[in-house]
Design a protein around this motif. Structure first.
Motif, PDB file in Angstrom:
ATOM      1  N   GLU A  68      29.500 -47.081  23.295  1.00 10.57           N
ATOM      2  CA  GLU A  68      30.762 -47.194  24.018  1.00 10.57           C
ATOM      3  C   GLU A  68      30.864 -48.624  24.536  1.00 10.57           C
ATOM      4  OE1 GLU A  68      31.581 -44.201  26.920  1.00 10.57           O
ATOM      5  OE2 GLU A  68      30.705 -42.580  25.704  1.00 10.57           O
ATOM      6  N   GLU A 117      33.373 -51.235  27.041  1.00 11.96           N
ATOM      7  CA  GLU A 117      34.470 -51.307  28.006  1.00 11.96           C
ATOM      8  C   GLU A 117      34.780 -52.765  28.332  1.00 11.96           C
ATOM      9  OE1 GLU A 117      35.004 -48.396  31.489  1.00 11.96           O
ATOM     10  OE2 GLU A 117      34.316 -50.261  32.444  1.00 11.96           O
ATOM     11  N   ARG A 150      38.450 -48.506  27.635  1.00  9.95           N
ATOM     12  CA  ARG A 150      37.126 -48.117  27.138  1.00  9.95           C
ATOM     13  C   ARG A 150      37.257 -47.574  25.726  1.00  9.95           C
ATOM     14  NH1 ARG A 150      32.579 -47.367  30.103  1.00  9.95           N
ATOM     15  NH2 ARG A 150      30.860 -46.205  29.105  1.00  9.95           N
ATOM     16  N   LEU A 174      35.490 -45.389  22.889  1.00  9.38           N
ATOM     17  CA  LEU A 174      34.492 -44.349  22.724  1.00  9.38           C
ATOM     18  C   LEU A 174      33.785 -44.504  21.379  1.00  9.38           C
ATOM     19  CD1 LEU A 174      35.922 -43.334  25.254  1.00  9.38           C
ATOM     20  CD2 LEU A 174      35.774 -41.007  24.319  1.00  9.38           C
ATOM     21  N   TYR A 199      40.602 -45.227  26.165  1.00 11.27           N
ATOM     22  CA  TYR A 199      41.189 -44.834  27.441  1.00 11.27           C
ATOM     23  C   TYR A 199      41.444 -46.108  28.235  1.00 11.27           C
ATOM     24  CZ  TYR A 199      39.865 -39.977  26.588  1.00 11.27           C
ATOM     25  OH  TYR A 199      39.746 -38.711  26.061  1.00 11.27           O
ATOM     26  N   MET A 251      38.713 -31.733  28.732  1.00 14.26           N
ATOM     27  CA  MET A 251      37.934 -32.943  28.467  1.00 14.26           C
ATOM     28  C   MET A 251      38.796 -34.186  28.630  1.00 14.26           C
ATOM     29  SD  MET A 251      35.008 -34.219  27.811  1.00 14.26           S
ATOM     30  CE  MET A 251      34.061 -32.761  27.299  1.00 14.26           C
ATOM     31  N   GLU A 252      39.995 -34.151  28.101  1.00 16.21           N
ATOM     32  CA  GLU A 252      40.897 -35.294  28.258  1.00 16.21           C
ATOM     33  C   GLU A 252      41.242 -35.514  29.731  1.00 16.21           C
ATOM     34  OE1 GLU A 252      42.978 -34.414  23.910  1.00 16.21           O
ATOM     35  OE2 GLU A 252      43.938 -33.746  25.781  1.00 16.21           O
ATOM     36  N   LYS A 282      38.249 -37.277  31.480  1.00 14.83           N
ATOM     37  CA  LYS A 282      38.097 -38.686  31.127  1.00 14.83           C
ATOM     38  C   LYS A 282      39.227 -39.530  31.720  1.00 14.83           C
ATOM     39  CE  LYS A 282      35.612 -37.834  26.815  1.00 14.83           C
ATOM     40  NZ  LYS A 282      35.654 -37.958  25.341  1.00 14.83           N
ATOM     41  N   MET A 302      38.727 -39.881  35.512  1.00 13.07           N
ATOM     42  CA  MET A 302      37.637 -40.813  35.804  1.00 13.07           C
ATOM     43  C   MET A 302      38.107 -42.256  35.629  1.00 13.07           C
ATOM     44  SD  MET A 302      34.375 -38.871  34.050  1.00 13.07           S
ATOM     45  CE  MET A 302      33.326 -40.311  34.275  1.00 13.07           C
ATOM     46  N   MET A 303      38.882 -42.504  34.591  1.00  3.42           N
ATOM     47  CA  MET A 303      39.402 -43.857  34.382  1.00  3.42           C
ATOM     48  C   MET A 303      40.351 -44.258  35.495  1.00  3.42           C
ATOM     49  SD  MET A 303      39.472 -46.628  32.567  1.00  3.42           S
ATOM     50  CE  MET A 303      38.666 -46.199  31.013  1.00  3.42           C
TER      51      MET A 303
END
Length: 274
Positions: free
Chosen positions: A131, A133, A143, A145, A174, A256-257, A260, A263-264
């Motif tokens: 990954e 970023e 970021r 993946l 993301y 899951m989306e 993520k 968190m971003m």
């Protein structure tokens, strides 16, 4: 004046007149009288006195101060214009590596965390376990993946109205603008769709079915590359443009989306040093 006339004056005046009569009268020399008589008989005009000689003309020296001031002003103006051009054509920001997982699988850019980079257009890929970023100044953090391939644009210039275009060839990215609207247009191009991002947290996936655009917060406009139709997305939704040109319409993002993207959003933009 006769002596009888003198009787009409006072004694003092008579004494002064007597002194004047005692003085010798100036007489011209015989040569001067002869020349004057000859000139009179010849009918010549008396000679005029010569005109005084005119003073020599001295050329004026140029005023160096008057010449220097306009030249100095022009030089200052040229320097100022050159500085403005340098500033306007200079980089608006620089990429900063903010996080790397499995650096050996990242290709295209240095992977040292904290490294500042002023890059030309470049393609970056992440391996199956990697990954990567990046953050662009105080504008954008995104970021990549595992398994992503992204073409980064040249660094945006100051006073440049052209959009900054990031091309996603495969995989997932993301991104966030840190809760603020971008002052430089950002465009994410994928195979089936184009996402114009105005802020703030989003994702773009290039998957076997087509292109998926996710929006957590902010505003994103999606353009179908097949027919040019546009769609304004709503927060916490995703939108598919399939390979045949059909669209899904707004769909809810999955767990899951959601994780993520949130968190971003919470991470926001990092405080970067100079």
């Amino acid at each position: 004046m006769s002596r009888r006339d003198d009787m009409q004056h006072t004694p003092d005046e008579q004494q002064a007149l007597g002194a004047l009569r005692a003085l010798d009268r100036p007489r011209a020399s015989s040569e001067a009288r002869a020349r004057a008589k000859a000139a009179f008989l010849a009918g010549e005009a008396p000679a005029e006195a010569p005109a005084p000689a005119s003073a020599p003309v001295v050329p004026l020296r140029p005023n160096r101060f008057r010449v220097f001031v306009p030249l100095a002003a022009a030089a200052v103006l040229l320097v100022a214009l050159f500085g403005m051009w340098q500033y306007a054509s200079g980089p608006r920001a620089m990429w900063n590596v903010t996080d790397v997982v499995e650096a050996g699988g990242v290709q295209g850019l240095p992977t040292e965390t904290g490294m500042l980079m002023k890059v030309d257009p470049v393609t970056v890929t992440t391996g199956p376990e990697s990954e990567f970023e990046l953050q662009l100044g105080d504008m954008l953090r995104f970021r990549m993946l595992p398994g992503a391939e992204v073409e980064l644009p040249a660094i945006p210039r100051r006073w440049n109205p052209e959009p900054m275009v990031i091309a996603v060839r495969s995989g997932e990215i993301y991104g966030t603008t840190g809760g603020e609207k971008l002052d430089v247009p950002l465009r994410i191009e994928a195979a089936e769709a184009i996402a114009d991002v105005y802020g703030t947290t989003f994702a773009v996936f290039e998957v076997p079915e087509g292109t998926c655009v996710c929006l957590w917060l902010g505003t994103v406009k999606v353009t179908n590359r097949h027919d040019g139709a546009t769609f304004d997305m709503q927060r916490e939704t995703k939108f598919y443009v399939y390979k045949d040109g059909s669209v899904s319409g707004p769909l809810p993002i999955d767990d899951m989306e959601r994780m993520k993207l949130s968190m971003m959003e919470e991470a926001g933009l990092l405080e970067l040093g100079d």
